[in-house]
Design a protein around this motif. Structure first.
Motif, PDB file in Angstrom:
ATOM      1  N   SER A 113      10.939  -1.587   2.615  1.00  0.00           N
ATOM      2  CA  SER A 113      12.378  -1.848   2.664  1.00  0.00           C
ATOM      3  C   SER A 113      12.812  -2.549   3.950  1.00  0.00           C
ATOM      4  O   SER A 113      13.982  -2.876   4.119  1.00  0.00           O
ATOM      5  CB  SER A 113      13.157  -0.540   2.517  1.00  0.00           C
ATOM      6  N   GLN A 114      11.862  -2.784   4.868  1.00  0.00           N
ATOM      7  CA  GLN A 114      12.184  -3.448   6.131  1.00  0.00           C
ATOM      8  C   GLN A 114      11.312  -4.690   6.303  1.00  0.00           C
ATOM      9  O   GLN A 114      10.106  -4.634   6.106  1.00  0.00           O
ATOM     10  CB  GLN A 114      11.946  -2.500   7.309  1.00  0.00           C
ATOM     11  N   GLY A 115      11.944  -5.784   6.681  1.00  0.00           N
ATOM     12  CA  GLY A 115      11.194  -7.009   6.919  1.00  0.00           C
ATOM     13  C   GLY A 115      11.104  -7.877   5.688  1.00  0.00           C
ATOM     14  O   GLY A 115      11.119  -7.383   4.553  1.00  0.00           O
TER      15      GLY A 115
ATOM     16  N   GLY B 185      15.722  -9.847  12.796  1.00  0.00           N
ATOM     17  CA  GLY B 185      15.657  -8.681  13.666  1.00  0.00           C
ATOM     18  C   GLY B 185      15.270  -7.378  13.009  1.00  0.00           C
ATOM     19  O   GLY B 185      15.536  -6.317  13.563  1.00  0.00           O
ATOM     20  N   HIS B 186      14.638  -7.422  11.844  1.00  0.00           N
ATOM     21  CA  HIS B 186      14.281  -6.179  11.154  1.00  0.00           C
ATOM     22  C   HIS B 186      13.156  -5.425  11.854  1.00  0.00           C
ATOM     23  O   HIS B 186      13.221  -4.211  12.027  1.00  0.00           O
ATOM     24  CB  HIS B 186      13.858  -6.485   9.714  1.00  0.00           C
ATOM     25  N   LEU B 187      12.095  -6.135  12.203  1.00  0.00           N
ATOM     26  CA  LEU B 187      10.920  -5.479  12.764  1.00  0.00           C
ATOM     27  C   LEU B 187      10.765  -5.710  14.259  1.00  0.00           C
ATOM     28  O   LEU B 187      10.041  -4.993  14.936  1.00  0.00           O
ATOM     29  CB  LEU B 187       9.655  -5.956  12.034  1.00  0.00           C
ATOM     30  N   GLN B 188      11.451  -6.735  14.772  1.00  0.00           N
ATOM     31  CA  GLN B 188      11.386  -7.044  16.198  1.00  0.00           C
ATOM     32  C   GLN B 188      12.653  -7.792  16.570  1.00  0.00           C
ATOM     33  O   GLN B 188      13.086  -8.700  15.857  1.00  0.00           O
ATOM     34  CB  GLN B 188      10.145  -7.907  16.491  1.00  0.00           C
ATOM     35  N   ALA B 189      13.264  -7.411  17.658  1.00  0.00           N
ATOM     36  CA  ALA B 189      14.502  -8.055  18.092  1.00  0.00           C
ATOM     37  C   ALA B 189      14.293  -9.562  18.244  1.00  0.00           C
ATOM     38  O   ALA B 189      13.345 -10.007  18.885  1.00  0.00           O
ATOM     39  CB  ALA B 189      14.969  -7.457  19.411  1.00  0.00           C
ATOM     40  N   GLY B 190      15.181 -10.340  17.619  1.00  0.00           N
ATOM     41  CA  GLY B 190      15.110 -11.789  17.727  1.00  0.00           C
ATOM     42  C   GLY B 190      14.185 -12.459  16.737  1.00  0.00           C
ATOM     43  O   GLY B 190      14.144 -13.689  16.648  1.00  0.00           O
TER      44      GLY B 190
ATOM     45  N   GLN C 210       0.871  -1.174   0.000  1.00  0.00           N
ATOM     46  CA  GLN C 210       0.000   0.000   0.000  1.00  0.00           C
ATOM     47  C   GLN C 210       0.904   1.219   0.000  1.00  0.00           C
ATOM     48  O   GLN C 210       1.431   1.617   1.041  1.00  0.00           O
ATOM     49  CB  GLN C 210      -0.929   0.007   1.226  1.00  0.00           C
ATOM     50  N   GLY C 211       1.102   1.770  -1.175  1.00  0.00           N
ATOM     51  CA  GLY C 211       2.067   2.857  -1.315  1.00  0.00           C
ATOM     52  C   GLY C 211       3.470   2.329  -1.070  1.00  0.00           C
ATOM     53  O   GLY C 211       3.874   1.314  -1.634  1.00  0.00           O
ATOM     54  N   ASN C 212       4.215   2.981  -0.195  1.00  0.00           N
ATOM     55  CA  ASN C 212       5.577   2.529   0.106  1.00  0.00           C
ATOM     56  C   ASN C 212       5.638   1.681   1.370  1.00  0.00           C
ATOM     57  O   ASN C 212       6.700   1.472   1.941  1.00  0.00           O
ATOM     58  CB  ASN C 212       6.520   3.731   0.230  1.00  0.00           C
ATOM     59  N   LYS C 213       4.462   1.194   1.807  1.00  0.00           N
ATOM     60  CA  LYS C 213       4.408   0.349   2.991  1.00  0.00           C
ATOM     61  C   LYS C 213       3.803  -1.012   2.680  1.00  0.00           C
ATOM     62  O   LYS C 213       3.085  -1.181   1.698  1.00  0.00           O
ATOM     63  CB  LYS C 213       3.596   1.026   4.106  1.00  0.00           C
ATOM     64  N   GLY C 214       4.119  -1.969   3.532  1.00  0.00           N
ATOM     65  CA  GLY C 214       3.493  -3.278   3.453  1.00  0.00           C
ATOM     66  C   GLY C 214       2.465  -3.377   4.560  1.00  0.00           C
ATOM     67  O   GLY C 214       2.724  -2.954   5.691  1.00  0.00           O
ATOM     68  N   CYS C 215       1.291  -3.893   4.230  1.00  0.00           N
ATOM     69  CA  CYS C 215       0.221  -4.024   5.216  1.00  0.00           C
ATOM     70  C   CYS C 215      -0.171  -5.495   5.341  1.00  0.00           C
ATOM     71  O   CYS C 215      -0.472  -6.149   4.348  1.00  0.00           O
ATOM     72  CB  CYS C 215      -0.978  -3.192   4.809  1.00  0.00           C
ATOM     73  N   VAL C 216      -0.159  -6.010   6.548  1.00  0.00           N
ATOM     74  CA  VAL C 216      -0.521  -7.402   6.804  1.00  0.00           C
ATOM     75  C   VAL C 216      -2.046  -7.524   6.772  1.00  0.00           C
ATOM     76  O   VAL C 216      -2.739  -6.855   7.534  1.00  0.00           O
ATOM     77  CB  VAL C 216       0.020  -7.874   8.169  1.00  0.00           C
ATOM     78  N   ILE C 217      -2.562  -8.362   5.864  1.00  0.00           N
ATOM     79  CA  ILE C 217      -4.027  -8.511   5.755  1.00  0.00           C
ATOM     80  C   ILE C 217      -4.520  -9.850   6.300  1.00  0.00           C
ATOM     81  O   ILE C 217      -5.716 -10.021   6.517  1.00  0.00           O
ATOM     82  CB  ILE C 217      -4.497  -8.347   4.300  1.00  0.00           C
TER      83      ILE C 217
ATOM     84  N   TYR D  51       3.015  -9.829  15.285  1.00  0.00           N
ATOM     85  CA  TYR D  51       2.665  -9.565  13.886  1.00  0.00           C
ATOM     86  C   TYR D  51       1.173  -9.773  13.764  1.00  0.00           C
ATOM     87  O   TYR D  51       0.683 -10.890  13.872  1.00  0.00           O
ATOM     88  CB  TYR D  51       3.439 -10.534  12.997  1.00  0.00           C
ATOM     89  N   ARG D  52       0.426  -8.712  13.535  1.00  0.00           N
ATOM     90  CA  ARG D  52      -1.020  -8.779  13.564  1.00  0.00           C
ATOM     91  C   ARG D  52      -1.624  -8.191  12.294  1.00  0.00           C
ATOM     92  O   ARG D  52      -0.975  -7.413  11.592  1.00  0.00           O
ATOM     93  CB  ARG D  52      -1.556  -8.005  14.779  1.00  0.00           C
ATOM     94  N   VAL D  53      -2.871  -8.559  12.010  1.00  0.00           N
ATOM     95  CA  VAL D  53      -3.584  -7.976  10.882  1.00  0.00           C
ATOM     96  C   VAL D  53      -3.635  -6.461  11.070  1.00  0.00           C
ATOM     97  O   VAL D  53      -3.959  -5.968  12.149  1.00  0.00           O
ATOM     98  CB  VAL D  53      -5.019  -8.549  10.786  1.00  0.00           C
ATOM     99  N   GLY D  54      -3.272  -5.743  10.026  1.00  0.00           N
ATOM    100  CA  GLY D  54      -3.221  -4.286  10.101  1.00  0.00           C
ATOM    101  C   GLY D  54      -1.837  -3.744  10.372  1.00  0.00           C
ATOM    102  O   GLY D  54      -1.612  -2.537  10.234  1.00  0.00           O
ATOM    103  N   SER D  55      -0.895  -4.616  10.768  1.00  0.00           N
ATOM    104  CA  SER D  55       0.478  -4.159  10.987  1.00  0.00           C
ATOM    105  C   SER D  55       1.046  -3.579   9.689  1.00  0.00           C
ATOM    106  O   SER D  55       0.843  -4.146   8.614  1.00  0.00           O
ATOM    107  CB  SER D  55       1.363  -5.327  11.447  1.00  0.00           C
ATOM    108  N   GLN D  56       1.745  -2.460   9.800  1.00  0.00           N
ATOM    109  CA  GLN D  56       2.341  -1.823   8.631  1.00  0.00           C
ATOM    110  C   GLN D  56       3.812  -1.536   8.883  1.00  0.00           C
ATOM    111  O   GLN D  56       4.217  -1.280  10.013  1.00  0.00           O
ATOM    112  CB  GLN D  56       1.612  -0.519   8.292  1.00  0.00           C
TER     113      GLN D  56
END
Length: 225
Positions: free
Chosen positions: A134-136, A169-174, A104-111, A125-130
């Motif tokens: 370039s990360q993850g 470790g891109h979006l959450q440590a570990g 969605q634009g320059n972001k990724g959205c978890v559906i 990691y939940r529905v709606g997470s953005q």
């Protein structure tokens, strides 16, 4: 030889050309691109206008109409229904949280998210997470489905070569993520999404990579893209 309907084929090709024209396209140019006479092009446009798929500006430029957006919105429920059972199997096989992510634009959205019964530690990691594409693993996988660019991150180039993205470790440590793009037959398709898994450090990456790539192929086949 395929038994196709020429008029419908021309109409679909016209929609594709119109969708690519950022500032619209004239009937004359459309006729030239389709290699048909203007009278036929006008009839095609008139038919598409009647269904709200295209609109004509005061200057005569043809643009996509609101109905085209309506159809794209209706596709998401079909995507979810096809992906759900595959996601359940993927989560179980990988022993990790499985997901579907769309651009969605320059972001990724978890559906979509499907949790695994295995393990105690779960990733947030939940529905709606953005997150930035370039990360993850999910976003990088989506970027890898696009045409190469000179300034793209090395991880995107590698993911395109491998057919999957692996991040740590891109979006959450570990957290360890593996994702593969849902590849389409048409490289210019508007559908940009990925499917993958994410877990903590104990993820069996070899098993996860195989499961994710297999599921991505299955989903693409079921969607007929």
């Amino acid at each position: 030889m395929k038994n196709t309907l020429q008029t419908l084929d021309r109409g679909i090709n016209a929609l594709e050309l119109i969708s690519k024209a950022e500032h619209g396209i004239t009937v004359a140019k459309l006729a030239e691109e389709l290699e048909i006479n203007r009278a036929i092009a006008y009839r095609i446009i008139a038919t598409l206008e009647d269904h709200g798929l295209v609109v004509r500006s005061e200057s005569g430029q043809i643009h996509l109409g609101a109905a085209a957006l309506m159809y794209s919105h209706r596709f998401l429920p079909q995507l979810r229904s096809r992906a759900q059972p595959l996601l359940e199997v993927l989560a179980r096989k990988a022993g990790a949280t499985a997901f579907v992510c769309v651009a969605q634009g320059n972001k990724g959205c978890v559906i979509m998210v499907e949790e695994s019964d295995a393990g105690i530690l779960r990733v947030g990691y939940r529905v709606g997470s953005q997150h930035p594409l370039s990360q993850g693993a999910a976003g990088i996988a989506i970027l890898s489905s696009r045409e190469p660019s000179a300034d793209e991150p090395e991880m995107v180039t590698q993911a395109r070569k491998d057919g999957y993205s692996l991040t740590r470790g891109h979006l959450q440590a570990g957290a360890v993520g593996v994702a593969s793009p849902i590849k389409t037959r048409n490289s210019e398709s508007l559908l940009e999404c990925s499917i993958g898994v994410v877990a903590m450090d104990n993820l069996d990456t070899k098993n996860a990579i195989e499961a994710v790539q297999h599921t991505a192929r299955q989903l693409a086949e079921q969607l007929g893209i």
